[in-house]
Write a protein that holds these residues in place. Structure first.
Motif, short mmCIF file in Angstrom:
data_model
loop_
_atom_site.label_atom_id
_atom_site.label_comp_id
_atom_site.label_asym_id
_atom_site.label_seq_id
_atom_site.Cartn_x
_atom_site.Cartn_y
_atom_site.Cartn_z
N TRP A 87 3.14 -4.28 16.04
CA TRP A 87 2.76 -4.66 17.11
C TRP A 87 2.34 -6.69 16.34
O TRP A 87 1.54 -6.70 17.51
N ARG B 148 5.20 0.36 13.34
CA ARG B 148 4.06 0.35 14.14
C ARG B 148 3.50 -0.63 13.69
O ARG B 148 3.42 -1.98 14.77
N LEU B 149 2.70 -1.61 13.04
CA LEU B 149 2.68 -2.55 12.48
C LEU B 149 3.29 -3.81 12.76
O LEU B 149 2.69 -5.28 13.40
N GLY C 60 6.84 5.21 9.18
CA GLY C 60 6.33 4.91 10.37
C GLY C 60 5.05 3.80 10.51
O GLY C 60 5.40 3.21 11.95
N ASP C 61 4.29 3.92 10.00
CA ASP C 61 3.20 2.48 10.49
C ASP C 61 2.74 1.01 10.08
O ASP C 61 2.56 1.04 11.04
N ARG C 62 3.93 1.75 9.10
CA ARG C 62 4.28 -0.23 8.42
C ARG C 62 5.32 -0.44 9.82
O ARG C 62 4.77 -1.90 10.77
N ASP D 277 0.77 -0.89 -0.01
CA ASP D 277 0.03 -0.11 0.11
C ASP D 277 0.67 1.28 0.09
O ASP D 277 1.43 1.84 1.20
N ASP E 228 0.24 4.66 -0.05
CA ASP E 228 -0.48 5.46 1.20
C ASP E 228 0.20 4.93 2.68
O ASP E 228 -0.20 5.81 2.87
N VAL E 229 0.52 4.27 2.75
CA VAL E 229 0.90 4.09 4.14
C VAL E 229 2.19 4.27 3.87
O VAL E 229 3.84 4.23 3.26
N SER E 230 2.35 4.74 5.53
CA SER E 230 3.94 5.74 5.43
C SER E 230 5.60 4.82 6.28
O SER E 230 4.69 3.29 6.96
#
Length: 77
Positions: free
Chosen positions: A74, A70-71, A66-68, A60, A62-64
């Motif tokens: 998690w 964090r995922l 940092g979000d990746r 994706d 659009d995902v930064s």
């Protein structure tokens, strides 16, 4: 008193012994550094391993990053 030629010979022996030991110690430290130095961290993994974090487009765009990351933390995978 020692003969000047004998003193010269002793100094030459000491110098040669010192240089030989310096070369041996240098070689040992070179080997030790190579043993401690990790493999190339940027090489392509082999087998079932894969890189977790890759820059550029992922599944994706659009995902930064940092979000990746964090995922990743998690899910723990």
């Amino acid at each position: 008193m020692k003969d000047p030629l004998e003193r010269w010979w002793e100094r030459l022996q000491f110098t040669l012994l010192f240089l030989a030991l310096a070369v041996v110690v240098h070689g040992f430290f070179g080997w030790f550094h190579g043993w401690l130095d990790p493999d190339d961290p940027y090489r392509i993994p082999e087998g079932k391993a894969f890189k977790v974090f890759m820059t550029g487009e992922g599944s994706d765009p659009d995902v930064s990053p940092g979000d990746r990351l964090r995922l990743f933390y998690w899910l723990g995978e």
